[in-house]
Scaffold this active site. Structure first.
Site, PDB file in Angstrom:
ATOM      1  N   SER A  83       7.111   4.550 -12.223  1.00 31.41           N
ATOM      2  CA  SER A  83       7.970   5.729 -12.103  1.00 31.41           C
ATOM      3  C   SER A  83       9.309   5.419 -12.743  1.00 31.41           C
ATOM      4  O   SER A  83       9.725   4.243 -12.797  1.00 31.41           O
ATOM      5  CB  SER A  83       8.186   6.066 -10.617  1.00 31.41           C
ATOM      6  OG  SER A  83       9.220   7.008 -10.448  1.00 31.41           O
ATOM      7  N   TYR A 133       9.857   3.743  -1.971  1.00 34.52           N
ATOM      8  CA  TYR A 133       9.126   4.266  -3.116  1.00 34.52           C
ATOM      9  C   TYR A 133       9.600   3.569  -4.386  1.00 34.52           C
ATOM     10  O   TYR A 133       8.782   3.080  -5.182  1.00 34.52           O
ATOM     11  CB  TYR A 133       9.338   5.780  -3.242  1.00 34.52           C
ATOM     12  CG  TYR A 133       8.648   6.363  -4.457  1.00 34.52           C
ATOM     13  CD1 TYR A 133       7.295   6.635  -4.438  1.00 34.52           C
ATOM     14  CD2 TYR A 133       9.360   6.627  -5.632  1.00 34.52           C
ATOM     15  CE1 TYR A 133       6.646   7.149  -5.555  1.00 34.52           C
ATOM     16  CE2 TYR A 133       8.725   7.141  -6.745  1.00 34.52           C
ATOM     17  CZ  TYR A 133       7.376   7.399  -6.705  1.00 34.52           C
ATOM     18  OH  TYR A 133       6.744   7.902  -7.819  1.00 34.52           O
TER      19      TYR A 133
END
Length: 247
Positions: free
Chosen positions: A131, A144
């Protein structure tokens, strides 16, 4: 990366970017299997039930896929969760554990399950998914970001260890993409089709890039190099005001 006549497993391909990618691969002339905890039949796509937090589930899915598709030569690890955490509240640990178990350990377990097959096959592609937040933290979702940074580091080592086996390793690095309601909370989220257009073009390059970086993620990937990191993290930290008793 050759984008036709491949047999592709996308773990986490039942929704969002994963499903969109599956449909693009299918349209390009590939056999595509999508995996998820509760996969629903989708036209042209095969399905397999898999829970990346359950090692036994991964092994059962591997055996099922390879029995039906011994020519499998692409594995994509898409499974992931994005959870908000308040690090001032010790109760956040449950969200942190879920995130690591799914995003990082899940990725490692899926790769471990299929790597021997790909090496024996003598060729293939492993595509991990990190990401932009792996490179530019979003403080509202701390674990995350940590899990995706771990996926990036693991991918780098995996590529080095598989060198010479015929198995290539690439990393998809998405920015915010307009799926699963992202467009409602982040007006800057890229439209899914536009994102996939860029991804497919980048994947088609020879040799396959180590990192699949669309234009919209470059500000994240190169923030430290470009000297914008501190300012961007400070801006992204404003989201912490949405936590209880923070405004």
């Amino acid at each position: 990366m050759e984008l036709t006549h491949r047999t592709i497993l996308i773990v986490g391909g039942t929704s969002g970017i994963g499903r969109g990618l599956a449909q693009r691969f299918l349209a390009a002339g590939n056999t595509v299997i999508i995996g998820g905890r509760k996969p629903q039949p989708q036209e042209g796509l095969e399905t397999v039930r898999i829970d990346v937090t359950d090692p036994d589930s991964i092994l059962r899915a591997r055996d099922e896929v390879l029995a039906a598709h011994p020519a499998l030569d692409v594995v994509v690890t898409m499974s992931g969760v994005m959870l908000i955490e308040d690090l001032r509240d010790p109760a956040h640990l449950a969200a942190a554990e879920t995130t690591i178990a799914t995003n990082l350990l899940g990725t490692i377990r899926v790769i471990d399950a299929f790597t021997p097959h790909l090496i024996a096959h003598g060729s293939g592609t492993i595509l991990t998914v990190s990401s932009g937040i792996a490179f530019l933290p979003f403080p509202l979702m701390p674990t995350y970001g940590a899990s995706k940074a771990g996926v990036h580091a693991y991918t780098e080592s995996l590529r080095a260890q598989l060198a010479g086996t015929g198995v290539e390793v690439a990393e998809l690095v998405p920015p915010a993409v307009a799926t699963a309601g992202q467009e409602k909370v982040n007006p800057a989220a890229l439209p899914l089709d536009a994102y996939l257009d860029e991804v497919m073009e980048l994947l088609a390059a020879e040799p396959t890039p180590h990192e699949i970086l669309v234009k919209g993620v470059l500000m994240h990937r190169w923030a430290e190099r470009d000297g914008t990191y501190a300012d961007l993290v400070a801006r992204r930290s404003q989201s912490l005001n949405t936590l209880p008793n923070r405004g």
